[in-house]
Design an enzyme around this catalytic site. Structure first.
Site, mmCIF file in Angstrom:
data_model
loop_
_atom_site.group_PDB
_atom_site.id
_atom_site.type_symbol
_atom_site.label_atom_id
_atom_site.label_comp_id
_atom_site.label_asym_id
_atom_site.label_seq_id
_atom_site.Cartn_x
_atom_site.Cartn_y
_atom_site.Cartn_z
ATOM 1 N N GLY A 264 0.828 -1.201 0.000
ATOM 2 C CA GLY A 264 0.000 0.000 0.000
ATOM 3 C C GLY A 264 0.858 1.245 0.000
ATOM 4 N N GLN B 41 2.969 9.925 1.100
ATOM 5 C CA GLN B 41 4.280 9.260 1.180
ATOM 6 C C GLN B 41 5.194 9.611 0.011
ATOM 7 O OE1 GLN B 41 2.372 5.218 2.098
ATOM 8 N NE2 GLN B 41 4.363 5.093 3.101
ATOM 9 N N HIS C 273 -4.428 1.176 7.676
ATOM 10 C CA HIS C 273 -3.079 1.776 7.679
ATOM 11 C C HIS C 273 -3.012 2.956 6.692
ATOM 12 C CE1 HIS C 273 1.514 1.336 7.654
ATOM 13 N NE2 HIS C 273 1.290 2.085 6.594
ATOM 14 N N GLU C 274 -3.531 2.760 5.497
ATOM 15 C CA GLU C 274 -3.412 3.804 4.471
ATOM 16 C C GLU C 274 -4.316 5.006 4.774
ATOM 17 O OE1 GLU C 274 -0.921 3.642 2.603
ATOM 18 O OE2 GLU C 274 -0.506 1.525 2.944
ATOM 19 N N HIS D 247 -2.667 7.260 7.115
ATOM 20 C CA HIS D 247 -1.693 8.166 6.481
ATOM 21 C C HIS D 247 -2.357 9.472 6.041
ATOM 22 C CE1 HIS D 247 2.173 6.190 6.177
ATOM 23 N NE2 HIS D 247 1.674 5.096 5.637
ATOM 24 N N CYS E 86 5.915 -0.347 6.852
ATOM 25 C CA CYS E 86 5.486 0.792 6.051
ATOM 26 C C CYS E 86 6.660 1.222 5.183
ATOM 27 C CB CYS E 86 5.067 1.924 6.990
ATOM 28 S SG CYS E 86 4.602 3.447 6.157
ATOM 29 N N LEU E 87 6.401 1.550 3.935
ATOM 30 C CA LEU E 87 7.485 1.962 3.033
ATOM 31 C C LEU E 87 8.216 3.215 3.544
ATOM 32 C CD1 LEU E 87 5.950 1.367 -0.523
ATOM 33 C CD2 LEU E 87 7.663 -0.024 0.654
HETATM 34 NI NI NI Z 1 2.523 3.199 5.421
#
Ligand code: NI
Length: 158
Positions: free
Chosen positions: A46, A51, A133-134, A137, A91-92
């Site tokens: 995701g 991000q 999670h997304e 963000h 998470c990226l």
């Molecule tokens: Ni993330």
């Protein structure tokens, strides 16, 4: 299409609230393409627009690259959530960091897709986790701030 730079860790933008997308126009579609390409490049499940430094309420999710198609959620709103699951998460934007987090077991989300059409998606397990999670963000919330104490692990990549 282009691979964008992923904002990491202490970048202040990750704490900011993203803005509603007024219209799903060609510019937004290009942004979605870049988000998909960037997520795939880094093998993420995701990615939220913030991000890559864009404060717009857009997320992409792709759980199984071989079996599923990616999901694009523009202006997502979680309209229902049920239960709880304790899950391992990364998470990226926090490379090499993994920890346990409590997420809803089931989530129903309403959004626009990449063509501006209304969609409603119900997800369980990993999909519920990813949506939760997304969407966090987009509200300036990062998983590292809600981990279960003592569960943080550092796993260096090859
Ligand atoms: Ni993330």
């Amino acid at each position: 299409m282009a691979i964008r730079t992923i904002r990491e860790e202490n970048d202040e933008i990750l704490k900011k609230v993203s803005k509603v997308v007024d219209e799903v126009d060609d510019k937004i579609k290009l942004l979605v393409d870049d988000m998909l390409e960037t997520m795939h490049k880094y093998n993420g499940v995701g990615l939220a627009a913030v991000q890559i430094g864009i404060l717009k309420r857009i997320v992409v999710i792709h759980l199984d690259y071989e079996k599923d198609k990616p999901i694009v959620l523009i202006n997502p709103e979680i309209i229902e959530q049920k239960g709880e699951q304790i899950v391992e998460e990364g998470c990226l934007s926090f490379p090499n960091k993994f920890a346990k987090v409590a997420r809803p077991a089931e989530v129903t989300v309403k959004a626009l897709d990449e063509n501006g059409k209304n969609i409603t998606i119900k997800g369980k397990e990993l999909l519920a986790q990813a949506i939760s999670h997304e969407v966090d963000h987009l509200n300036g919330e990062v998983f590292i701030d809600k981990i279960i104490p003592g569960t943080l692990e550092y796993v260096p990549q090859e």
